[in-house]
Design an enzyme around this catalytic site. Structure first.
Site, mmCIF file in Angstrom:
data_model
loop_
_atom_site.group_PDB
_atom_site.id
_atom_site.type_symbol
_atom_site.label_atom_id
_atom_site.label_comp_id
_atom_site.label_asym_id
_atom_site.label_seq_id
_atom_site.Cartn_x
_atom_site.Cartn_y
_atom_site.Cartn_z
ATOM 1 N N ILE A 154 0.835 -1.204 0.000
ATOM 2 C CA ILE A 154 0.000 0.000 0.000
ATOM 3 C C ILE A 154 0.867 1.250 0.000
ATOM 4 O O ILE A 154 0.609 2.203 -0.751
ATOM 5 C CB ILE A 154 -0.963 -0.006 1.203
ATOM 6 C CG1 ILE A 154 -1.942 -1.176 1.086
ATOM 7 C CG2 ILE A 154 -1.723 1.321 1.288
ATOM 8 C CD1 ILE A 154 -2.828 -1.367 2.297
ATOM 9 N N PRO A 170 1.582 -1.874 9.810
ATOM 10 C CA PRO A 170 0.788 -2.774 10.652
ATOM 11 C C PRO A 170 0.765 -2.279 12.086
ATOM 12 O O PRO A 170 1.605 -1.464 12.489
ATOM 13 C CB PRO A 170 1.544 -4.107 10.538
ATOM 14 C CG PRO A 170 2.955 -3.707 10.251
ATOM 15 C CD PRO A 170 2.867 -2.459 9.413
ATOM 16 N N ARG A 211 -4.347 1.269 11.053
ATOM 17 C CA ARG A 211 -5.060 0.771 12.220
ATOM 18 C C ARG A 211 -5.232 1.922 13.201
ATOM 19 O O ARG A 211 -4.337 2.733 13.383
ATOM 20 C CB ARG A 211 -4.307 -0.388 12.885
ATOM 21 C CG ARG A 211 -4.289 -1.682 12.085
ATOM 22 C CD ARG A 211 -5.685 -2.306 12.037
ATOM 23 N NE ARG A 211 -5.705 -3.586 11.325
ATOM 24 C CZ ARG A 211 -6.012 -3.721 10.048
ATOM 25 N NH1 ARG A 211 -6.288 -2.637 9.328
ATOM 26 N NH2 ARG A 211 -6.045 -4.913 9.480
ATOM 27 N N GLU A 232 -13.929 0.419 17.158
ATOM 28 C CA GLU A 232 -14.837 0.391 16.007
ATOM 29 C C GLU A 232 -15.957 -0.606 16.284
ATOM 30 O O GLU A 232 -15.676 -1.738 16.683
ATOM 31 C CB GLU A 232 -14.065 -0.001 14.742
ATOM 32 C CG GLU A 232 -12.980 1.009 14.373
ATOM 33 C CD GLU A 232 -12.111 0.570 13.207
ATOM 34 O OE1 GLU A 232 -11.305 1.389 12.743
ATOM 35 O OE2 GLU A 232 -12.231 -0.604 12.771
ATOM 36 N N HIS A 282 -14.207 3.041 8.251
ATOM 37 C CA HIS A 282 -13.394 1.875 7.876
ATOM 38 C C HIS A 282 -13.852 1.303 6.533
ATOM 39 O O HIS A 282 -14.162 0.106 6.403
ATOM 40 C CB HIS A 282 -13.460 0.802 8.963
ATOM 41 C CG HIS A 282 -12.263 -0.100 8.976
ATOM 42 N ND1 HIS A 282 -11.634 -0.495 10.120
ATOM 43 C CD2 HIS A 282 -11.572 -0.680 7.962
ATOM 44 C CE1 HIS A 282 -10.613 -1.286 9.840
ATOM 45 N NE2 HIS A 282 -10.555 -1.405 8.518
#
Length: 320
Positions: free
Chosen positions: A162, A210, A238, A267, A286
C-alpha cells in the site's frame, strides 16, 4: 484431502452488503451463514464445524477447546490479531489470512481523504447546493482556500504494497516523497527518513504500517508537536497507530491543519471518542477496503486459501 464436512461463516455482514451472494463461497459440505456473531454466541455457532470463515470475530483458546472439530480458520482480512495463533498451532488448526487484496482501494481512499482537505470538493458542493453560486456577483467564487498537491511533501509511514502504491500516485501529482519504514527497502528512489524527520518535514503524513507494539501510538503528542501548522495527518492503517486524544488536541488547538481517518481505536466509533467533532477532521467508517471489486477479490483469495488447504498445500498460513 482433509475430512471436512461443515463450514460456518460468523460475520458475513462485514463482507457483503447484499451485493455478494452466499454461493460465491466455495466451501465443501454444509455452510451456515451468520450476519454477525456476539462473543457469547461463538461456541454454539461453531459447534462441530471443521471450517470457520470470519473477519473480526474473536476466536480464543477457550473457544478452540470447546470446538474440537475445528481444523481451519479462514480470515476475510489481512490482520489476524483476533485469533489466538499459538493456541491454534498447538491444536493443529490452520489459520490463513487474505493479504494484499485491498492495495489499490486503500491507496485510492488515501488520496480521497487528501483531496477532501486540499480541494474542498464537499464544501464547494454544499455551497452551490445552498445557493451560494447563484448569489455570487462573479463567475468564480472561492471562499474556501484550495491548494495544489504539486510540490507538497508527503511522508509515507510503512512501505509495503500500500505504501508503494501511495508513492506511485504521489509521483503522478508531482509531490516530494519521503519514506519512513522499519525495514530499509533496497534501491529505493525515495528519501528514507526517521519518524521525527517525517513529522517535521511533512505537509502530509500518511500511515500504512501494521499495528505492532512499536507502531501503537506512533502518531504521538511529541511527534505532532514537530509538525507544520499547515500539515495534514492521514491514517488508513489501524486506529491505535494514533494517540487519539493527542491528535484531537492538536486539531482543536490548530497545532496542525487537519486529519483524514478511516480507522479508530474502537470500532464502531464510540460516542465519547475524542475525535468526534474535532476541528478539520474527516472520518470515514473503515471503508477504504470496501469497494465491490476489492471485496470480490477478497472472496477469491479466501476461496483459494481454502482450496489449497483441502488439497494439503495451504497458502497464506499465519501460524506456521
Amino acid at each position: 484431502m482433509a475430512d471436512i464436512n461443515k463450514t460456518v461463516v460468523l460475520d458475513w455482514d462485514t463482507v457483503s452488503n447484499n451485493d455478494i451472494q452466499h454461493d460465491e463461497i466455495l466451501a465443501p459440505g454444509k455452510i451456515k451463514f451468520y450476519g454477525l456473531t456476539k462473543p457469547e454466541e461463538v461456541i454454539q455457532r461453531i459447534g462441530d464445524s471443521s471450517i470457520v470463515l470470519c473477519n473480526k470475530v474473536l476466536i480464543t483458546e477457550q473457544i478452540m477447546d470447546a470446538c474440537p472439530s475445528l481444523r481451519y480458520i479462514g480470515l476475510f482480512a489481512t490482520g489476524f490479531n483476533n485469533i489466538d495463533l499459538n493456541a491454534a498451532k498447538e491444536r493443529g488448526i490452520t489459520v490463513c489470512n487474505a493479504g494484499s487484496y485491498s492495495t489499490d482501494a486503500v491507496a485510492q481512499h488515501t488520496f480521497a481523504l487528501i483531496l477532501h482537505h486540499f480541494s474542498k470538493v464537499a464544501l464547494y458542493g454544499n455551497y452551490v447546493a445552498d445557493g451560494g453560486w447563484i448569489k455570487s456577483p462573479t463567475f468564480s467564487v472561492f471562499p474556501f482556500p484550495v491548494y495544489e498537491l504539486a510540490g507538497k511533501t508527503i511522508a509515507i509511514v510503512g512501505f509495503g504494497s500500500i505504501g508503494k502504491a501511495v508513492a506511485k500516485i504521489a509521483e503522478a501529482f508531482n509531490m516530494n516523497i519521503l519514506v519512513c519504514t522499519r525495514t530499509k527497502p533496497e534501491n529505493s528512489k525515495y528519501e528514507l527518513v526517521s519518524p521525527e524527520e517525517a513529522f517535521r518535514r511533512a505537509d502530509i503524513l500518511t500511515c500504512h504500517c501494521p499495528l505492532t507494539e512499536s507502531t501503537k501510538g506512533f502518531i504521538s503528542r511529541d511527534r505532532l508537536s514537530l509538525m507544520k501548522k499547515s500539515a495534514l495527518i492521514i491514517n488508513t492503517s489501524r486506529g491505535p497507530v494514533a494517540d487519539e486524544k493527542a491528535l484531537a488536541d492538536a486539531l482543536n488547538s490548530e497545532q496542525i491543519a487537519g486529519a483524514g481517518l478511516d480507522v479508530l481505536e474502537y470500532e464502531p466509533m464510540r460516542p465519547d471518542s475524542p475525535l468526534l467533532g474535532a476541528k478539520n477532521c474527516i472520518i470515514t467508517p473503515h471503508i477504504a477496503w470496501a469497494p465491490l471489486e476489492t471485496r470480490r477479490r477478497l472472496i477469491s483469495i479466501v476461496n483459494g486459501n481454502l482450496k489449497a488447504f483441502l488439497e494439503g498445500k495451504p497458502t497464506n498460513v499465519v501460524n506456521q
